[in-house]
Design a protein around this motif. Sequence first.
Motif, PDB file in Angstrom:
ATOM      1  N   SER A  17       0.824  -1.205   0.000  1.00 18.30           N
ATOM      2  CA  SER A  17       0.000   0.000   0.000  1.00 18.30           C
ATOM      3  C   SER A  17       0.858   1.255   0.000  1.00 18.30           C
ATOM      4  CB  SER A  17      -0.902   0.022   1.243  1.00 18.30           C
ATOM      5  OG  SER A  17      -1.783  -1.068   1.266  1.00 18.30           O
ATOM      6  N   ARG A  66      -9.694  -0.948  -4.891  1.00 20.75           N
ATOM      7  CA  ARG A  66      -8.321  -0.940  -4.362  1.00 20.75           C
ATOM      8  C   ARG A  66      -7.862   0.457  -3.954  1.00 20.75           C
ATOM      9  NH1 ARG A  66      -4.175  -2.189  -7.559  1.00 20.75           N
ATOM     10  NH2 ARG A  66      -5.182  -1.520  -9.517  1.00 20.75           N
ATOM     11  N   ASN A  88      -4.247   0.481  -2.197  1.00 17.01           N
ATOM     12  CA  ASN A  88      -4.043  -0.837  -1.577  1.00 17.01           C
ATOM     13  C   ASN A  88      -3.929  -1.906  -2.647  1.00 17.01           C
ATOM     14  OD1 ASN A  88      -4.330   0.338   1.029  1.00 17.01           O
ATOM     15  ND2 ASN A  88      -6.557   0.088   0.921  1.00 17.01           N
TER      16      ASN A  88
END
Length: 129
Positions: A17, A66, A88
């Motif tokens: 991340s 995401r 992420n």
Amino acid sequence: QVYVTESGGGSVQAGGSLTLSCEILGTTFTRYCMGWFRRVGGKEREGVAIIYPDRQTTYADSVKGRFTISKNSTGNTPYLKTLYLQMNSLKPEDTAMYYCAAEPRRRPLSSGVSDFRFWGQGTQVTVSS
């Protein structure tokens, strides 16, 4: 004049991340949409995510689920906003130069460079497999 400054790029392994930040200074933002775009090599810049004055958001299909775009007021002045992109489950194909942009009119994710008036210099994100 509006000033746009990105930060937070870097290198990360796939699955990791990163959070990108962008400070936008110089306007009251009541009509502004703000967004993140990215460019890979010599390809055209593509829209990643946009957030509108009413906080409605739109995302590229490749990052839905995401990435999350958000914005906050910064300090006690209405003339400074911070835009974020929480990324992420990063993939190697997310590797790109990421740019923050601001525009006083409503623009779609398919917007080109000329559709957003104010741009930052970009921050590099590299995802290794």
